[in-house]
Design an enzyme around this catalytic site. Structure first.
Site, PDB file in Angstrom:
ATOM      1  N   MET A  74      -2.036  -6.804   6.882  1.00 46.00           N
ATOM      2  CA  MET A  74      -3.095  -7.607   6.252  1.00 46.00           C
ATOM      3  C   MET A  74      -2.606  -8.367   5.020  1.00 46.00           C
ATOM      4  O   MET A  74      -3.411  -8.725   4.161  1.00 46.00           O
ATOM      5  CB  MET A  74      -4.254  -6.689   5.855  1.00 46.00           C
ATOM      6  CG  MET A  74      -4.808  -5.860   7.006  1.00 46.00           C
ATOM      7  SD  MET A  74      -6.125  -4.772   6.434  1.00 46.00           S
ATOM      8  CE  MET A  74      -6.351  -3.716   7.890  1.00 46.00           C
ATOM      9  N   SER A  75      -1.315  -8.597   4.898  1.00 50.32           N
ATOM     10  CA  SER A  75      -0.817  -9.212   3.658  1.00 50.32           C
ATOM     11  C   SER A  75       0.435 -10.043   3.915  1.00 50.32           C
ATOM     12  O   SER A  75       0.705 -10.461   5.034  1.00 50.32           O
ATOM     13  CB  SER A  75      -0.494  -8.109   2.642  1.00 50.32           C
ATOM     14  OG  SER A  75       0.635  -7.365   3.073  1.00 50.32           O
ATOM     15  N   HIS A  78      -7.177   3.829   6.372  1.00 49.48           N
ATOM     16  CA  HIS A  78      -6.469   3.528   5.131  1.00 49.48           C
ATOM     17  C   HIS A  78      -5.891   4.816   4.529  1.00 49.48           C
ATOM     18  O   HIS A  78      -4.800   4.814   3.958  1.00 49.48           O
ATOM     19  CB  HIS A  78      -7.428   2.831   4.154  1.00 49.48           C
ATOM     20  CG  HIS A  78      -6.750   2.352   2.900  1.00 49.48           C
ATOM     21  ND1 HIS A  78      -5.653   1.507   2.922  1.00 49.48           N
ATOM     22  CD2 HIS A  78      -6.992   2.614   1.586  1.00 49.48           C
ATOM     23  CE1 HIS A  78      -5.259   1.262   1.665  1.00 49.48           C
ATOM     24  NE2 HIS A  78      -6.053   1.925   0.850  1.00 49.48           N
ATOM     25  N   HIS A 136      -5.237  -8.876  -1.770  1.00 50.88           N
ATOM     26  CA  HIS A 136      -5.235  -9.279  -0.369  1.00 50.88           C
ATOM     27  C   HIS A 136      -6.322 -10.317  -0.128  1.00 50.88           C
ATOM     28  O   HIS A 136      -7.353 -10.317  -0.814  1.00 50.88           O
ATOM     29  CB  HIS A 136      -5.529  -8.071   0.528  1.00 50.88           C
ATOM     30  CG  HIS A 136      -4.580  -6.931   0.352  1.00 50.88           C
ATOM     31  ND1 HIS A 136      -4.654  -6.072  -0.719  1.00 50.88           N
ATOM     32  CD2 HIS A 136      -3.521  -6.522   1.092  1.00 50.88           C
ATOM     33  CE1 HIS A 136      -3.680  -5.165  -0.609  1.00 50.88           C
ATOM     34  NE2 HIS A 136      -2.987  -5.423   0.475  1.00 50.88           N
ATOM     35  N   SER A 143       0.822  -1.216   0.000  1.00 57.62           N
ATOM     36  CA  SER A 143       0.000   0.000   0.000  1.00 57.62           C
ATOM     37  C   SER A 143       0.850   1.259   0.000  1.00 57.62           C
ATOM     38  O   SER A 143       1.733   1.419   0.847  1.00 57.62           O
ATOM     39  CB  SER A 143      -0.871   0.063   1.264  1.00 57.62           C
ATOM     40  OG  SER A 143      -1.778  -0.974   1.297  1.00 57.62           O
ATOM     41  N   HIS A 173      -2.805   1.225  -4.828  1.00 58.48           N
ATOM     42  CA  HIS A 173      -2.044   0.152  -5.465  1.00 58.48           C
ATOM     43  C   HIS A 173      -2.049   0.380  -6.975  1.00 58.48           C
ATOM     44  O   HIS A 173      -2.970   0.979  -7.517  1.00 58.48           O
ATOM     45  CB  HIS A 173      -2.655  -1.219  -5.138  1.00 58.48           C
ATOM     46  CG  HIS A 173      -2.465  -1.639  -3.712  1.00 58.48           C
ATOM     47  ND1 HIS A 173      -1.576  -2.598  -3.337  1.00 58.48           N
ATOM     48  CD2 HIS A 173      -3.042  -1.202  -2.583  1.00 58.48           C
ATOM     49  CE1 HIS A 173      -1.617  -2.749  -2.031  1.00 58.48           C
ATOM     50  NE2 HIS A 173      -2.508  -1.911  -1.547  1.00 58.48           N
ATOM     51  N   ASN A 186       1.919   3.508  11.042  1.00 55.73           N
ATOM     52  CA  ASN A 186       1.201   3.943  12.254  1.00 55.73           C
ATOM     53  C   ASN A 186       1.595   3.054  13.426  1.00 55.73           C
ATOM     54  O   ASN A 186       2.117   1.962  13.228  1.00 55.73           O
ATOM     55  CB  ASN A 186      -0.323   3.825  12.039  1.00 55.73           C
ATOM     56  CG  ASN A 186      -0.740   2.421  11.633  1.00 55.73           C
ATOM     57  OD1 ASN A 186      -0.600   2.033  10.469  1.00 55.73           O
ATOM     58  ND2 ASN A 186      -1.235   1.650  12.584  1.00 55.73           N
ATOM     59  N   ALA A 192       2.709  -2.211   4.015  1.00 53.65           N
ATOM     60  CA  ALA A 192       2.537  -1.175   5.029  1.00 53.65           C
ATOM     61  C   ALA A 192       2.047  -1.891   6.283  1.00 53.65           C
ATOM     62  O   ALA A 192       1.239  -2.817   6.186  1.00 53.65           O
ATOM     63  CB  ALA A 192       1.519  -0.151   4.561  1.00 53.65           C
ATOM     64  N   TYR A 204      -8.491 -10.233   2.078  1.00 54.64           N
ATOM     65  CA  TYR A 204      -9.761  -9.606   2.448  1.00 54.64           C
ATOM     66  C   TYR A 204     -10.564  -9.115   1.247  1.00 54.64           C
ATOM     67  O   TYR A 204     -11.725  -8.755   1.373  1.00 54.64           O
ATOM     68  CB  TYR A 204      -9.542  -8.448   3.445  1.00 54.64           C
ATOM     69  CG  TYR A 204      -8.708  -7.297   2.927  1.00 54.64           C
ATOM     70  CD1 TYR A 204      -9.189  -6.414   1.960  1.00 54.64           C
ATOM     71  CD2 TYR A 204      -7.434  -7.074   3.421  1.00 54.64           C
ATOM     72  CE1 TYR A 204      -8.428  -5.364   1.496  1.00 54.64           C
ATOM     73  CE2 TYR A 204      -6.660  -6.017   2.957  1.00 54.64           C
ATOM     74  CZ  TYR A 204      -7.170  -5.170   1.994  1.00 54.64           C
ATOM     75  OH  TYR A 204      -6.404  -4.128   1.532  1.00 54.64           O
ATOM     76  N   GLU A 205      -9.960  -9.104   0.051  1.00 59.25           N
ATOM     77  CA  GLU A 205     -10.700  -8.595  -1.110  1.00 59.25           C
ATOM     78  C   GLU A 205     -11.759  -9.579  -1.581  1.00 59.25           C
ATOM     79  O   GLU A 205     -12.850  -9.186  -1.974  1.00 59.25           O
ATOM     80  CB  GLU A 205      -9.736  -8.246  -2.243  1.00 59.25           C
ATOM     81  CG  GLU A 205      -8.891  -7.031  -1.898  1.00 59.25           C
ATOM     82  CD  GLU A 205      -7.905  -6.685  -2.990  1.00 59.25           C
ATOM     83  OE1 GLU A 205      -8.347  -6.341  -4.089  1.00 59.25           O
ATOM     84  OE2 GLU A 205      -6.691  -6.782  -2.729  1.00 59.25           O
TER      85      GLU A 205
HETATM   86  N1  HPA Z   1      -3.002  -2.930  11.039  1.00 62.07           N
HETATM   87  C1  HPA Z   1      -3.143  -3.708   9.944  1.00 62.07           C
HETATM   88  N2  HPA Z   1      -2.703  -3.373   8.759  1.00 62.07           N
HETATM   89  C2  HPA Z   1      -2.072  -2.198   8.635  1.00 62.07           C
HETATM   90  C3  HPA Z   1      -1.891  -1.333   9.723  1.00 62.07           C
HETATM   91  C4  HPA Z   1      -2.372  -1.730  10.987  1.00 62.07           C
HETATM   92  O1  HPA Z   1      -2.251  -1.007  12.018  1.00 62.07           O
HETATM   93  N3  HPA Z   1      -1.223  -0.248   9.246  1.00 62.07           N
HETATM   94  C5  HPA Z   1      -1.016  -0.447   7.924  1.00 62.07           C
HETATM   95  N4  HPA Z   1      -1.528  -1.643   7.543  1.00 62.07           N
END
Ligand code: HPA
Length: 264
Positions: A202-203, A238, A77, A25, A55, A226, A107, A79-80
């Site tokens: 998430m990946s 996001h 991903h 991401s 993306h 973050n 990310a 989740y898609e």
């Molecule tokens: N959690 C899950 N996926 C992420 C995060 C997070 O805090 N930051 C960027 N992708």
């Protein structure tokens, strides 16, 4: 698969690719540094339909720092569409193009106060907290893939050396795969910290498993966008991920370029 290889070779030439790179991401622009061609996933039947903003769903093939690479500007991903093996075909194609190694990027949220947003983290290992596996349904004994040293020690050492040469701090840590697309709760993050996690995202984990299944050497780097849920007052979103990714992306690009320059 043959159709896809013909399409790629007719546009990018026959020379074998040495290394693959999957961009996470907000990191998609790195693909444009490749001196070569960009092939939209839509032209490659069976390639994922990536619907996540930030993306770049194109396969870039060409040279980067003198190395012939295949850069996947986007991943699908889990989740898609609920498919943990969504990246199997792209990785099979990468292998068929001749690649020996794969570098994954993503990310992620940090669970380590000493690795704040804007940093990069090399994955020493991962925890598959999703309970999913892209090899479920595979029929042969090849499905029993060992995952000790899945994150290749030699590639990791080379990436760390590249970071050191560029003066960039590259701590190692354990990445936890949480399926998403909702972010984690603060209680879940406290649990993941107890379990030994350093970053969450998430990946990446399904692709590490698939790459090892295919016999590709693999290493992965997170850009920390973050602090994980409950660890700071910042709102996790996001939008925030996309806004923060470029900070780490500059470091990532510098590490990867140096790593490629000295790839033996
Ligand atoms: N959690 C899950 N996926 C992420 C995060 C997070 O805090 N930051 C960027 N992708």
């Amino acid at each position: 698969m043959q159709d896809i290889l013909s399409t790629i070779r007719s546009r990018a030439g026959d020379a074998p690719v040495r290394l693959g790179l999957i961009l996470g991401s907000g990191l998609g622009h790195l693909a444009h540094a490749v001196d070569g061609v960009a092939i939209p996933y839509a032209d490659l039947p069976g390639f994922p339909h990536v619907g996540v903003s930030g993306h770049n769903p194109q396969l870039h093939i060409g040279t980067l720092e003198g190395v012939r690479v295949a850069v996947f500007g986007a991943r699908e991903h889990y989740y898609e569409s609920g498919n943990p093996r969504a990246m199997l075909l792209p990785l099979q194609v990468l292998k068929a193009l001749g690649a020996e190694s794969l570098i994954l990027t993503n990310a992620a949220g940090s669970m380590r106060p000493d690795i704040p947003p804007g940093n990069v983290m090399l994955l020493s290992d991962h925890i598959n907290y999703s309970g999913l596996n892209p090899l479920i349904g595979e029929k042969t004994d090849a499905r029993f893939v060992p995952m000790t040293d899945a994150h290749n020690p030699a590639l990791r050492a080379a990436l760390k050396a590249a970071a050191k040469a560029k003066g960039i701090d590259l701590p190692e840590g354990v990445y936890c795969w949480y399926s998403g697309p909702s972010f984690e709760t603060p209680a879940e993050i406290r649990m993941l910290k107890l379990l030994g996690g350093d970053a969450v995202g998430m990946s990446t984990v399904p692709e590490v498993i698939l790459a090892r299944f295919l016999g590709l050497k693999v290493a992965a780097i997170s850009t920390i966008t973050n602090m994980a849920a409950g660890m700071s007052d910042e709102q996790i979103s996001h939008e925030h991920t996309k806004a923060m990714a470029p900070l780490g992306a500059a470091k990532l690009e510098s590490i990867l370029r140096h790593f490629l320059r000295f790839l033996d």
